[in-house]
Scaffold this active site. Structure first.
Site, PDB file in Angstrom:
ATOM      1  N   ASP A  19       0.830  -1.215   0.000  1.00  0.00           N
ATOM      2  CA  ASP A  19       0.000   0.000   0.000  1.00  0.00           C
ATOM      3  C   ASP A  19       0.862   1.261   0.000  1.00  0.00           C
ATOM      4  O   ASP A  19       0.664   2.172   0.809  1.00  0.00           O
ATOM      5  CB  ASP A  19      -0.940   0.008   1.214  1.00  0.00           C
ATOM      6  CG  ASP A  19      -1.649  -1.316   1.431  1.00  0.00           C
ATOM      7  OD1 ASP A  19      -2.016  -1.945   0.424  1.00  0.00           O
ATOM      8  OD2 ASP A  19      -1.821  -1.722   2.590  1.00  0.00           O
ATOM      9  N   ASN A 162     -17.442  -6.453  -0.641  1.00  0.00           N
ATOM     10  CA  ASN A 162     -16.641  -5.906   0.450  1.00  0.00           C
ATOM     11  C   ASN A 162     -16.652  -4.393   0.508  1.00  0.00           C
ATOM     12  O   ASN A 162     -16.812  -3.805   1.575  1.00  0.00           O
ATOM     13  CB  ASN A 162     -15.193  -6.377   0.319  1.00  0.00           C
ATOM     14  CG  ASN A 162     -15.011  -7.808   0.732  1.00  0.00           C
ATOM     15  OD1 ASN A 162     -15.788  -8.679   0.339  1.00  0.00           O
ATOM     16  ND2 ASN A 162     -13.982  -8.077   1.517  1.00  0.00           N
ATOM     17  N   GLU A 199     -11.044  -0.568  -4.003  1.00  0.00           N
ATOM     18  CA  GLU A 199     -10.327   0.026  -2.877  1.00  0.00           C
ATOM     19  C   GLU A 199      -9.061   0.703  -3.390  1.00  0.00           C
ATOM     20  O   GLU A 199      -8.771   0.719  -4.590  1.00  0.00           O
ATOM     21  CB  GLU A 199      -9.967  -1.053  -1.850  1.00  0.00           C
ATOM     22  CG  GLU A 199      -8.965  -2.095  -2.357  1.00  0.00           C
ATOM     23  CD  GLU A 199      -8.623  -3.162  -1.337  1.00  0.00           C
ATOM     24  OE1 GLU A 199      -9.379  -3.333  -0.352  1.00  0.00           O
ATOM     25  OE2 GLU A 199      -7.591  -3.848  -1.526  1.00  0.00           O
ATOM     26  N   HIS A 263      -2.842  -1.051  -5.394  1.00  0.00           N
ATOM     27  CA  HIS A 263      -2.837  -0.075  -4.295  1.00  0.00           C
ATOM     28  C   HIS A 263      -1.747   0.982  -4.517  1.00  0.00           C
ATOM     29  O   HIS A 263      -0.794   1.116  -3.766  1.00  0.00           O
ATOM     30  CB  HIS A 263      -2.666  -0.734  -2.934  1.00  0.00           C
ATOM     31  CG  HIS A 263      -3.211   0.134  -1.840  1.00  0.00           C
ATOM     32  ND1 HIS A 263      -4.264  -0.249  -1.049  1.00  0.00           N
ATOM     33  CD2 HIS A 263      -2.900   1.393  -1.452  1.00  0.00           C
ATOM     34  CE1 HIS A 263      -4.551   0.726  -0.198  1.00  0.00           C
ATOM     35  NE2 HIS A 263      -3.724   1.742  -0.430  1.00  0.00           N
ATOM     36  N   ARG A 297       4.680  -8.146  -0.364  1.00  0.00           N
ATOM     37  CA  ARG A 297       4.222  -7.152  -1.330  1.00  0.00           C
ATOM     38  C   ARG A 297       5.224  -5.998  -1.252  1.00  0.00           C
ATOM     39  O   ARG A 297       5.246  -5.251  -0.283  1.00  0.00           O
ATOM     40  CB  ARG A 297       2.800  -6.695  -1.005  1.00  0.00           C
ATOM     41  CG  ARG A 297       1.758  -7.781  -1.219  1.00  0.00           C
ATOM     42  CD  ARG A 297       0.365  -7.295  -0.912  1.00  0.00           C
ATOM     43  NE  ARG A 297       0.163  -7.084   0.517  1.00  0.00           N
ATOM     44  CZ  ARG A 297      -0.948  -6.578   1.041  1.00  0.00           C
ATOM     45  NH1 ARG A 297      -1.947  -6.188   0.266  1.00  0.00           N
ATOM     46  NH2 ARG A 297      -1.057  -6.435   2.349  1.00  0.00           N
TER      47      ARG A 297
END
Length: 326
Positions: A19, A162, A199, A263, A297
């Protein structure tokens, strides 16, 4: 033109930081924050170059509480400089447990009025109230033509899935000035693999358009990026002003050994001549256990092209290209 297959940056820039958010400030520094694998704190680091962020010393500026609503799964912090002060938006939960598959995250803001956010004092401004209580996260903020906006992901109990993407104007950097307006919900197959997810929004304004890149599907190799856009003169609070690309704009590349890119955030190159995509991805496809708790990640960077119609061309996530010694 430099293409995004040219390794302008050696990837990964920062290992084990999901992120990722990069802010280039007027003091000449690039500032970085992102989710740490233990999800227990917020770190900042800074460097004169994007590549240099990998060697910069991280500084912890906030730590989770032992219990309560700010005690678990500290996710996706973002650093913004607004009206002379620094702000961090982040999501936190009171437990790592889920309810019907959803965590209980809410969105929060921190403020620092010192020049250097790594050494300054951070003050909690409380929960950013979206108007209703449900799972929400991944807030970002941007200013456009005199209005500051807040964009985030939230679960509407009346809609399957979600999270959807919402926008609202802001009264100040931690308070919304109007109701949430839904811009997008998961509808295409590539947004609904594993989970129905929109998101991780990030905003860039170029070529008389406002673009919102976002991420969809589960956080494994299916994770990918989509794109919304609106005319720069449009009413950004009108859902009909926005168009969603029907296909993902950035996705896994087995050829380049990159999986689950997404992200993202946007920044500019050191010479100010190129837009840069900052994102996370893994360099392997198969994951043991829950992808959320796989730490690999890694933060990555690559240049963005723009086509003749003024749309971003992300291409494919570039292969790992380690920093060469000597």
């Amino acid at each position: 033109m430099t293409t995004n297959t040219t390794p302008a940056y050696a990837n990964p820039v920062i290992p084990q930081r999901a992120d990722p958010w990069v802010w280039r400030h007027s003091d000449g520094y690039y500032y970085f924050t992102g989710s740490v694998p233990t999800y227990d704190r917020i770190e900042l680091r800074r460097a004169r170059t994007i590549q240099g962020l990998g060697d910069a010393e991280p500084v912890t500026v906030w730590t989770r509480y032992p219990s309560g609503p700010l005690s678990a799964n500290i996710w996706a912090p973002e650093l913004h400089h607004i009206d002379g002060a620094w702000y961090i938006y982040f999501a936190a939960a009171r437990t790592t447990e889920t309810d019907n598959g959803l965590f209980d995250h809410r969105m929060y803001a921190l403020e620092c009025r010192d020049a250097n956010p790594l050494t300054g004092q951070w003050v909690e401004k409380g929960q950013v109230d979206s108007g209703w209580e449900s799972f929400c996260l991944d807030a970002t903020s941007f200013e456009h033509r005199g209005t500051r906006y807040y964009v985030w992901a939230q679960k509407d109990p009346a809609i399957e899935g979600n999270s959807n993407l919402y926008i609202a104007p802001m009264a100040n950097p931690w308070t919304l000035a109007g109701p949430a307006v839904m811009l997008s919900q998961p509808e295409y197959e590539w947004e609904t693999i594993g989970f129905r997810v929109n998101e991780g929004a990030a905003v860039i304004v170029r070529h008389d358009r406002v673009f919102i890149a976002y991420s969809g599907s589960a956080t494994d190799h299916h994770y990918c990026m989509g794109l919304l856009y609106a005319d720069a003169d449009a009413d950004l609070l009108d859902p009909s002003a926005w168009t969603k690309k029907p296909q993902p704009v950035f996705e896994s590349s087995s050829e380049n050994g990159q999986y689950g890119p997404g992200h993202n955030s946007f920044t500019v190159s050191e010479d100010g001549q190129h837009d840069v995509l900052i994102y996370h991805a893994r360099n392997y496809r198969d994951i043991d256990g829950d992808p959320l708790y796989d730490p690999n990640r890694h933060t990555r960077a690559q240049l963005i092209e723009w086509d003749a119609d003024g749309f971003p061309v992300f291409g494919q996530p570039v292969p790992d290209w380690p920093v060469q010694s000597g």
